[in-house]
Design a protein around this motif. Sequence first.
Motif, mmCIF file in Angstrom:
data_model
loop_
_atom_site.group_PDB
_atom_site.id
_atom_site.type_symbol
_atom_site.label_atom_id
_atom_site.label_comp_id
_atom_site.label_asym_id
_atom_site.label_seq_id
_atom_site.Cartn_x
_atom_site.Cartn_y
_atom_site.Cartn_z
ATOM 1 N N GLU A 71 -7.195 -29.210 -18.354
ATOM 2 C CA GLU A 71 -7.765 -28.205 -19.252
ATOM 3 C C GLU A 71 -6.927 -26.930 -19.247
ATOM 4 O O GLU A 71 -6.696 -26.322 -20.307
ATOM 5 C CB GLU A 71 -9.197 -27.904 -18.851
ATOM 6 C CG GLU A 71 -9.901 -26.914 -19.768
ATOM 7 C CD GLU A 71 -11.350 -26.725 -19.367
ATOM 8 O OE1 GLU A 71 -11.652 -25.638 -18.809
ATOM 9 O OE2 GLU A 71 -12.156 -27.643 -19.619
ATOM 10 N N ASP A 72 -6.480 -26.514 -18.089
ATOM 11 C CA ASP A 72 -5.629 -25.313 -18.008
ATOM 12 C C ASP A 72 -4.375 -25.504 -18.860
ATOM 13 O O ASP A 72 -3.941 -24.569 -19.559
ATOM 14 C CB ASP A 72 -5.236 -25.037 -16.560
ATOM 15 C CG ASP A 72 -6.393 -24.495 -15.720
ATOM 16 O OD1 ASP A 72 -7.390 -24.048 -16.311
ATOM 17 O OD2 ASP A 72 -6.285 -24.543 -14.480
ATOM 18 N N VAL A 73 -3.785 -26.689 -18.791
ATOM 19 C CA VAL A 73 -2.584 -26.969 -19.590
ATOM 20 C C VAL A 73 -2.906 -26.905 -21.076
ATOM 21 O O VAL A 73 -2.171 -26.305 -21.870
ATOM 22 C CB VAL A 73 -2.002 -28.348 -19.220
ATOM 23 C CG1 VAL A 73 -0.850 -28.724 -20.163
ATOM 24 C CG2 VAL A 73 -1.525 -28.358 -17.772
ATOM 25 N N ALA A 74 -4.027 -27.503 -21.475
ATOM 26 C CA ALA A 74 -4.416 -27.520 -22.891
ATOM 27 C C ALA A 74 -4.678 -26.116 -23.405
ATOM 28 O O ALA A 74 -4.244 -25.752 -24.505
ATOM 29 C CB ALA A 74 -5.643 -28.406 -23.083
ATOM 30 N N LEU A 75 -5.405 -25.301 -22.632
ATOM 31 C CA LEU A 75 -5.716 -23.943 -23.079
ATOM 32 C C LEU A 75 -4.457 -23.094 -23.153
ATOM 33 O O LEU A 75 -4.337 -22.219 -24.028
ATOM 34 C CB LEU A 75 -6.744 -23.315 -22.146
ATOM 35 C CG LEU A 75 -8.133 -23.959 -22.169
ATOM 36 C CD1 LEU A 75 -9.057 -23.280 -21.160
ATOM 37 C CD2 LEU A 75 -8.751 -23.902 -23.562
ATOM 38 N N GLN A 85 -11.963 -25.197 -26.993
ATOM 39 C CA GLN A 85 -12.847 -24.556 -26.025
ATOM 40 C C GLN A 85 -12.616 -25.091 -24.614
ATOM 41 O O GLN A 85 -12.451 -24.332 -23.665
ATOM 42 C CB GLN A 85 -14.301 -24.773 -26.436
ATOM 43 C CG GLN A 85 -15.321 -24.115 -25.530
ATOM 44 C CD GLN A 85 -16.748 -24.391 -25.980
ATOM 45 O OE1 GLN A 85 -17.069 -25.497 -26.409
ATOM 46 N NE2 GLN A 85 -17.597 -23.378 -25.906
ATOM 47 N N ARG A 86 -12.609 -26.422 -24.459
ATOM 48 C CA ARG A 86 -12.386 -27.033 -23.151
ATOM 49 C C ARG A 86 -12.122 -28.521 -23.320
ATOM 50 O O ARG A 86 -12.269 -29.074 -24.415
ATOM 51 C CB ARG A 86 -13.583 -26.817 -22.219
ATOM 52 C CG ARG A 86 -14.896 -27.388 -22.701
ATOM 53 C CD ARG A 86 -16.059 -26.858 -21.875
ATOM 54 N NE ARG A 86 -17.343 -27.375 -22.315
ATOM 55 C CZ ARG A 86 -18.009 -28.374 -21.723
ATOM 56 N NH1 ARG A 86 -17.486 -28.954 -20.657
ATOM 57 N NH2 ARG A 86 -19.170 -28.781 -22.173
ATOM 58 N N LEU A 87 -11.741 -29.181 -22.241
ATOM 59 C CA LEU A 87 -11.551 -30.633 -22.225
ATOM 60 C C LEU A 87 -12.706 -31.283 -21.490
ATOM 61 O O LEU A 87 -13.210 -30.747 -20.499
ATOM 62 C CB LEU A 87 -10.238 -31.020 -21.535
ATOM 63 C CG LEU A 87 -8.915 -30.579 -22.145
ATOM 64 C CD1 LEU A 87 -7.763 -31.294 -21.456
ATOM 65 C CD2 LEU A 87 -8.863 -30.787 -23.636
#
Length: 254
Positions: free
Chosen positions: A221-225, A145-147
């Motif tokens: 977070e953008d990288v993870a998503l 969902q998010r970091l």
Amino acid sequence: MLTITNPKIAGFAPRWASYRGLTILFDNIGLRRDGPWLRLDCALDAIPEYTLYRGLRATMCHLNPDLLLQKYLFCALPPSTYHVTLWDGPNDGNVGQALPHMRQRMDDLLIDIPGALSHGNLISGTIAGSPLIRRKGWTVSFTVQRLVIVHQAALVALLTPTPETTDTFMTLNQLRSTWNTTFRNRFGIAAYEPYLPHITLGYFANAALADAAQNELSRWEDVALQHTAGTSITFKSASLYGMLDMVTFFRTVR
């Protein structure tokens, strides 16, 4: 902040402090056999179902753990030990909450890990009988969902259940809440509420640098998503695990 000036040195490896405890984890596939134990040390590339774990591993590679260590004293966890905790039991961090007449039993339990998992023990036996472990025939899946940075200490990927398993997750969540109350009433120790399923990616060695890292969180977070888009992780059981530190988890073979 650390600055490495020697081009022959890329970074440093963290040394994990002793942190003993008992916990209920969702069962990963492919635990490694280590004598009488199954160790949380999974070969991610050998297990097709681990697309989400591999996406988080790719995230950390993109962010560069050596750079994060130098800049923020961030110690990344080995991806082979990624896991999702269902309920945290007694450990070195919360043993002080034990009811007075249970404190010595708790201290003895923690000293006895891993032995406390393989022979009769009031506390570990009680946890092993938890409805979270005994419940069978369910499936729950999660997506990222998010970091977030938690308690100025840990970088975690918060998870959310997939739409088709939301009802199962809600049932498990209610069982967890009821079990948490039962265990607290008997022993004095309880896990955090509300339950927020997550995967810990690593720990900050310094709280001030964890605060400074908040400025980077949106980018991370953008990288993870991006790397976890379209992936999920599925679990069908949970078990009692012992831990010796933040990278050493194991359960008995059954």
